[in-house]
Design an enzyme around this catalytic site. Sequence first.
Site, PDB file in Angstrom:
ATOM      1  N   LYS A 161       2.120 -11.149  -4.945  1.00 19.39           N
ATOM      2  CA  LYS A 161       1.352 -10.164  -4.443  1.00 19.39           C
ATOM      3  C   LYS A 161       0.930  -8.977  -5.669  1.00 19.39           C
ATOM      4  O   LYS A 161      -0.060  -8.759  -5.708  1.00 19.39           O
ATOM      5  CB  LYS A 161       2.040  -9.476  -3.185  1.00 19.39           C
ATOM      6  N   ASP A 167      -0.850  -5.222   6.286  1.00 21.43           N
ATOM      7  CA  ASP A 167      -0.444  -6.500   6.778  1.00 21.43           C
ATOM      8  C   ASP A 167      -1.008  -6.500   8.198  1.00 21.43           C
ATOM      9  O   ASP A 167      -1.166  -7.754   8.618  1.00 21.43           O
ATOM     10  CB  ASP A 167       1.179  -6.562   6.764  1.00 21.43           C
ATOM     11  N   GLN A 172       7.796  -5.689   2.386  1.00 26.78           N
ATOM     12  CA  GLN A 172       8.170  -7.365   2.469  1.00 26.78           C
ATOM     13  C   GLN A 172       9.136  -7.627   3.465  1.00 26.78           C
ATOM     14  O   GLN A 172      10.428  -7.197   3.174  1.00 26.78           O
ATOM     15  CB  GLN A 172       8.646  -7.916   0.979  1.00 26.78           C
TER      16      GLN A 172
END
Length: 283
Positions: A51, A118, A95
């Site tokens: 990422k 997200d 995460q």
Amino acid sequence: MIIDGKVISQSLKDAMKIEVDALAEQYGRRPCLMVIIVGNNPASRSYVRGKIKATEYCGFDGHLVELPEDCSEATLLAEIDKLNNDPLVDGILVQLPLPKHISEDKVIAAISAEKDVDGFHPENVARLWLNQHCILPCTPKGIIELLDQAGVEIAGKKAVVIGRSNIVGKPVAKLLLDRNATVTIAHSRTKDLAAVCREADILVAAVGRAKMVTAEYVKPGAAVIDVGINRTEDGKLVGDVDYEAVLPVAGAITPVPGGVGPMTITMLMRNTIECFLNRMNNK
Ligand code: NAD
């Protein structure tokens, strides 16, 4: 046809890189994505590296915030609060999974919905199901993009999604429905799963069981999207689909690795740009 997520992803990132330079000119700053990782889970570390690499490639601002495994929930929430209130931060990603002593639900809800790259925040999830403007979750968004890029028609087709999780199965099904597919969501209690799947023009497998989807699950010519990420005993990365067996039957198929995975990260970059633009234009 093999749907090459790596190649599609690369061309989308190249286009975003140019777009980001233009945005920097226009708005005087670059989109900024902050990624938080708690602890040392090796898989999470590897995802986060990917990422950050994509963030740098696309020319965003932002960096990794590393917190120790024994970091308290309060410390993590305070860090999120700080980023929520930072006007120069457009996207915040924590995460997952988190260590057991931290509530993932609390953490997801603590991220400001407008910075939730997200697309996991309850407000974004609700907006998705209400057909309102929202941030779409990256993996489902990437799957639709893959189908579009491969020229697979969705409208009027029968789609079967195996798996009903909140982050993959359900939102993929919703996005396919929004594109006018007739959608069946299958799961661990579905009777005669192979027969249900054989009806599908588009089959999406999001289970987490290696080689579960064999040739007998696939209608000849169907598009098969393999979301699963599994490790074999010898450490090889494989999907939910028995790739070699299904390849001759399917009309289009995504490989693992190199299919849905790269698209997930690319859609994270897309979401960061969208969050930036929404905030700059005060939508
Ligand atoms: P999950 O464990 O939350 O959900 C799995 C789903 O599979 C459940 O809804 C369950 O009902 C269904 N299921 C389990 N056993 C089944 C069976 N025998 N028959 C039919 N259905 C069955 O998992 P998830 O978070 O949705 O992830 C699914 C897979 O996708 C995992 O392998 C995960 O690693 C992978 N994944 C990949 C990406 C990516 O970017 N490529 C992103 C997210 C998840």
